[in-house]
Design an enzyme around this catalytic site. Structure first.
Site, PDB file in Angstrom:
ATOM      1  N   HIS A 108       0.847  -1.182   0.000  1.00 33.71           N
ATOM      2  CA  HIS A 108       0.000   0.000   0.000  1.00 33.71           C
ATOM      3  C   HIS A 108       0.888   1.238   0.000  1.00 33.71           C
ATOM      4  O   HIS A 108       1.744   1.409   0.869  1.00 33.71           O
ATOM      5  CB  HIS A 108      -0.897   0.000   1.236  1.00 33.71           C
ATOM      6  CG  HIS A 108      -1.787   1.201   1.328  1.00 33.71           C
ATOM      7  ND1 HIS A 108      -2.777   1.458   0.404  1.00 33.71           N
ATOM      8  CD2 HIS A 108      -1.826   2.218   2.217  1.00 33.71           C
ATOM      9  CE1 HIS A 108      -3.397   2.583   0.733  1.00 33.71           C
ATOM     10  NE2 HIS A 108      -2.838   3.070   1.828  1.00 33.71           N
ATOM     11  N   GLY A 111       2.238   5.175   4.259  1.00 30.92           N
ATOM     12  CA  GLY A 111       1.561   5.832   5.369  1.00 30.92           C
ATOM     13  C   GLY A 111       0.134   5.343   5.479  1.00 30.92           C
ATOM     14  O   GLY A 111      -0.381   4.671   4.582  1.00 30.92           O
ATOM     15  N   GLY A 151      -2.519  11.574   3.097  1.00 30.99           N
ATOM     16  CA  GLY A 151      -2.214  12.548   2.043  1.00 30.99           C
ATOM     17  C   GLY A 151      -1.211  12.073   1.013  1.00 30.99           C
ATOM     18  O   GLY A 151      -0.594  12.892   0.317  1.00 30.99           O
ATOM     19  N   LYS A 152      -1.068  10.775   0.846  1.00 24.92           N
ATOM     20  CA  LYS A 152      -0.078  10.240  -0.104  1.00 24.92           C
ATOM     21  C   LYS A 152      -0.421  10.623  -1.542  1.00 24.92           C
ATOM     22  O   LYS A 152       0.443  11.098  -2.296  1.00 24.92           O
ATOM     23  CB  LYS A 152      -0.003   8.709   0.022  1.00 24.92           C
ATOM     24  CG  LYS A 152       0.426   8.221   1.395  1.00 24.92           C
ATOM     25  CD  LYS A 152       0.584   6.714   1.434  1.00 24.92           C
ATOM     26  CE  LYS A 152      -0.741   5.993   1.209  1.00 24.92           C
ATOM     27  NZ  LYS A 152      -1.711   6.267   2.288  1.00 24.92           N
ATOM     28  N   ASP A 210      -1.856   3.933  -4.767  1.00 29.16           N
ATOM     29  CA  ASP A 210      -2.669   3.081  -3.897  1.00 29.16           C
ATOM     30  C   ASP A 210      -2.071   1.691  -3.704  1.00 29.16           C
ATOM     31  O   ASP A 210      -1.866   1.248  -2.594  1.00 29.16           O
ATOM     32  CB  ASP A 210      -4.109   2.974  -4.417  1.00 29.16           C
ATOM     33  CG  ASP A 210      -5.005   2.258  -3.413  1.00 29.16           C
ATOM     34  OD1 ASP A 210      -5.032   2.689  -2.237  1.00 29.16           O
ATOM     35  OD2 ASP A 210      -5.656   1.267  -3.786  1.00 29.16           O
ATOM     36  N   ARG A 214      15.929  15.380  13.869  1.00 26.14           N
ATOM     37  CA  ARG A 214      16.038  16.745  13.336  1.00 26.14           C
ATOM     38  C   ARG A 214      17.300  16.961  12.515  1.00 26.14           C
ATOM     39  O   ARG A 214      17.393  17.940  11.767  1.00 26.14           O
ATOM     40  CB  ARG A 214      15.980  17.763  14.481  1.00 26.14           C
ATOM     41  CG  ARG A 214      14.684  17.692  15.271  1.00 26.14           C
ATOM     42  CD  ARG A 214      14.603  18.768  16.316  1.00 26.14           C
ATOM     43  NE  ARG A 214      14.581  20.095  15.726  1.00 26.14           N
ATOM     44  CZ  ARG A 214      14.507  21.222  16.446  1.00 26.14           C
ATOM     45  NH1 ARG A 214      14.473  21.164  17.762  1.00 26.14           N
ATOM     46  NH2 ARG A 214      14.499  22.397  15.847  1.00 26.14           N
TER      47      ARG A 214
END
Length: 293
Positions: free
Chosen positions: A116, A131, A136-137, A155, A221
């Protein structure tokens, strides 16, 4: 002949078999006849050659393949027809033909798995965006396409291992060149953005995992912690990007791909930062010692 199954990618050159040695005959492989085999067969009697080829034409033999445009011996055609074994020919040199056929069969016979996610070509790098559903892919992929990058699959991504270092991803036939955007539906990327906006397949170089931003998670970070995800026998580099309102994911992922390419070429911004930090610490240490003196 159409029901002959090819189950292994290995190719056999039946030099020993032409001499009558069949103890270890790999009958389930394509039997490749090159210059050596064809030349040797010409020195055999018609009856000897027929006997050998009859033994080679087993029920599980996929095909006889003749290289360099040579004319197959009549005995080969006769015995192959009796056993319903296809006889194929090619103008390619034997070594080249063996390499091409093996590479093709490796891809066609490779184990496949569906994942996926969304696969996008960014500056020539295959980037697999994963994700949870709704993170929001697809919308990010649409932004990347508008920025000049290319869609491979949305998808569902079918992946397979090409070799010990390479994972290839492609779209299922039913989803090829299509993108699903919630609120709009299915869009045809090639028709809307042109043929340059799509690709059929790509090597996956980097995995970008999107997850909803959580204040409880201490996100990396400076990029000092490497992550990998195993697909078949290959460990692929992976980065995790937190998602929240106001973050331009397309630009972030595009930058991640550029940074990954730079690292692959030997430039690592994290190491540059560490060197700068160490230099700054040494300078301050020297100043402090000078002040005490």
């Amino acid at each position: 002949m159409a029901d002959r199954m090819i189950e292994v990618s290995d190719i056999s050159r039946p030099g020993l078999e032409l001499t009558g040695y069949f103890r270890y005959y790999p009958s389930n492989r394509i039997q490749l006849f090159g210059k050596t085999e064809i030349s040797f067969s010409k020195g055999m009697s018609s009856e000897e050659l027929s006997v050998v080829l009859r033994r080679m034409a087993m029920p599980d033999t996929p095909a006889f393949l003749v290289s360099r445009g040579y004319q197959p011996p009549q005995q080969m055609i006769t015995e192959a027809q009796k056993a319903h074994v296809p006889v194929l020919g090619s103008p390619l040199p034997t070594s080249r033909l063996s390499s091409v056929v093996t590479e093709y069969l490796d891809e066609e016979l490779a184990e496949r798995r569906s994942m996926h996610g969304v696969l996008v070509d960014i500056y020539g790098l295959g980037v697999l965006i994963t994700g949870d559903s709704g993170v929001g892919k697809s919308e990010t992929a649409l932004d990347l396409i508008k920025r000049g990058h290319r869609l491979i699959a949305d998808d569902r991504v079918d992946v397979y291992q090409r070799d010990e270092k390479t994972i290839v991803g492609e779209a299922p036939a039913i989803l090829r060149h299509l993108l699903e955007i919630r609120g709009i539906g299915i869009i045809d990327v090639m028709n809307l953005f042109g043929a340059g906006a799509v690709r059929d397949s790509a090597e996956i170089s980097l995995i970008v995992h999107l997850e909803n931003w959580s204040p409880d998670v201490n996100y990396d970070r400076i990029g000092a912690h490497e992550q990998f995800q195993q697909i078949f026998d290959v460990a692929l580099p992976k980065i995790t990007i937190p998602v929240k309102v106001g973050r331009n994911l397309a630009i972030i992922i595009e930058s991640a791909a550029m940074n990954f390419r730079a690292q692959s070429m030997g430039y690592d911004a994290t190491k540059v930062f560490e060197r700068n930090l160490n230099s700054l610490i040494k300078e301050h240490t020297a100043e402090d010692e000078g002040t005490k003196a």
